[in-house]
Scaffold this motif. Structure first.
Motif, PDB file in Angstrom:
ATOM      1  N   PHE A  63     125.037  42.745  61.490  1.00 63.03           N
ATOM      2  CA  PHE A  63     124.730  44.178  61.439  1.00 63.03           C
ATOM      3  C   PHE A  63     123.413  44.458  60.735  1.00 63.03           C
ATOM      4  O   PHE A  63     122.659  45.329  61.152  1.00 63.03           O
ATOM      5  CB  PHE A  63     125.883  44.954  60.801  1.00 63.03           C
ATOM      6  N   ALA A  64     123.113  43.713  59.671  1.00 60.94           N
ATOM      7  CA  ALA A  64     121.851  43.925  58.952  1.00 60.94           C
ATOM      8  C   ALA A  64     120.655  43.624  59.853  1.00 60.94           C
ATOM      9  O   ALA A  64     119.685  44.397  59.889  1.00 60.94           O
ATOM     10  CB  ALA A  64     121.802  43.045  57.700  1.00 60.94           C
ATOM     11  N   LEU A  65     120.711  42.536  60.604  1.00 62.94           N
ATOM     12  CA  LEU A  65     119.595  42.192  61.484  1.00 62.94           C
ATOM     13  C   LEU A  65     119.481  43.165  62.655  1.00 62.94           C
ATOM     14  O   LEU A  65     118.370  43.505  63.066  1.00 62.94           O
ATOM     15  CB  LEU A  65     119.719  40.746  61.973  1.00 62.94           C
ATOM     16  N   ALA A  68     117.944  46.348  61.255  1.00 66.15           N
ATOM     17  CA  ALA A  68     116.535  46.149  60.910  1.00 66.15           C
ATOM     18  C   ALA A  68     115.673  45.941  62.155  1.00 66.15           C
ATOM     19  O   ALA A  68     114.452  45.833  62.053  1.00 66.15           O
ATOM     20  CB  ALA A  68     116.386  44.954  59.977  1.00 66.15           C
ATOM     21  N   GLY A  69     116.311  45.904  63.323  1.00 69.72           N
ATOM     22  CA  GLY A  69     115.561  45.698  64.557  1.00 69.72           C
ATOM     23  C   GLY A  69     115.066  44.269  64.724  1.00 69.72           C
ATOM     24  O   GLY A  69     114.141  44.017  65.496  1.00 69.72           O
ATOM     25  N   GLN A  70     115.678  43.349  64.044  1.00 68.94           N
ATOM     26  CA  GLN A  70     115.272  41.940  64.091  1.00 68.94           C
ATOM     27  C   GLN A  70     116.128  41.163  65.099  1.00 68.94           C
ATOM     28  O   GLN A  70     116.825  40.214  64.757  1.00 68.94           O
ATOM     29  CB  GLN A  70     115.391  41.328  62.686  1.00 68.94           C
ATOM     30  N   ARG A  71     116.025  41.572  66.341  1.00 66.35           N
ATOM     31  CA  ARG A  71     116.873  40.995  67.384  1.00 66.35           C
ATOM     32  C   ARG A  71     116.563  39.520  67.638  1.00 66.35           C
ATOM     33  O   ARG A  71     117.462  38.735  67.892  1.00 66.35           O
ATOM     34  CB  ARG A  71     116.752  41.816  68.659  1.00 66.35           C
ATOM     35  N   ARG A  72     115.306  39.139  67.585  1.00 66.16           N
ATOM     36  CA  ARG A  72     114.958  37.729  67.785  1.00 66.16           C
ATOM     37  C   ARG A  72     115.498  36.876  66.629  1.00 66.16           C
ATOM     38  O   ARG A  72     116.072  35.812  66.843  1.00 66.16           O
ATOM     39  CB  ARG A  72     113.454  37.566  67.929  1.00 66.16           C
TER      40      ARG A  72
END
Length: 134
Positions: A63-65, A68-72
């Motif tokens: 959920f944190a990633l 944060a929009g850190q899909r990669r």
């Protein structure tokens, strides 16, 4: 594909968080479905808490990633995280546990987590732009 990858990540995060909370609330009942032939009994609450917190932590990373929009990065984290259910499968098999649980729960989970990670990486390719030289 991007929406599918996101949906799978959210479902995975919700599922593993639910499992973790369930271990904290009723570890004995959850342990009996893990697949090992002799789950801990008696004063084993500490072991159940460790398992519960581990699983909740994995859900929180997902959920944190995502938030944060850190899909990669999430894709890489999920590929690495597939190690946990794969290892759970090995533990169940090495302890003489139920093969159906080892394959149907733990291996299946490892495959879904790894595929979700690969899908996230595929739908979020690394930027190929080359910075301008001044």
């Amino acid at each position: 594909m991007k929406n599918l990858a996101t949906a799978l990540a959210v479902i995975g995060g919700l599922f593993i968080t639910y499992v973790g909370i369930s271990y904290l609330l009723d570890g004995q009942a959850m342990a009996s479905s893990f697949g090992v032939p002799h789950p801990p009994t008696g004063n084993a609450g500490g072991y159940f808490a460790v398992k519960g917190v581990r699983d909740i932590g994995q859900g929180l990373v997902i959920f944190a990633l995502l938030l944060a929009g850190q899909r990669r990065t999430l894709g890489w984290a999920m590929l690495a995280g597939a190690f946990v259910p794969f290892s759970d499968m090995i533990i169940v098999l090495s302890q003489g546990g139920q093969v159906a649980a080892a394959l149907g729960i733990h291996l299946a989970t490892a495959v879904v987590v790894a595929l979700t990670g690969a899908l996230l990486l595929r739908t979020n390719p690394r930027s190929r732009t080359v910075p301008a030289i001044a």
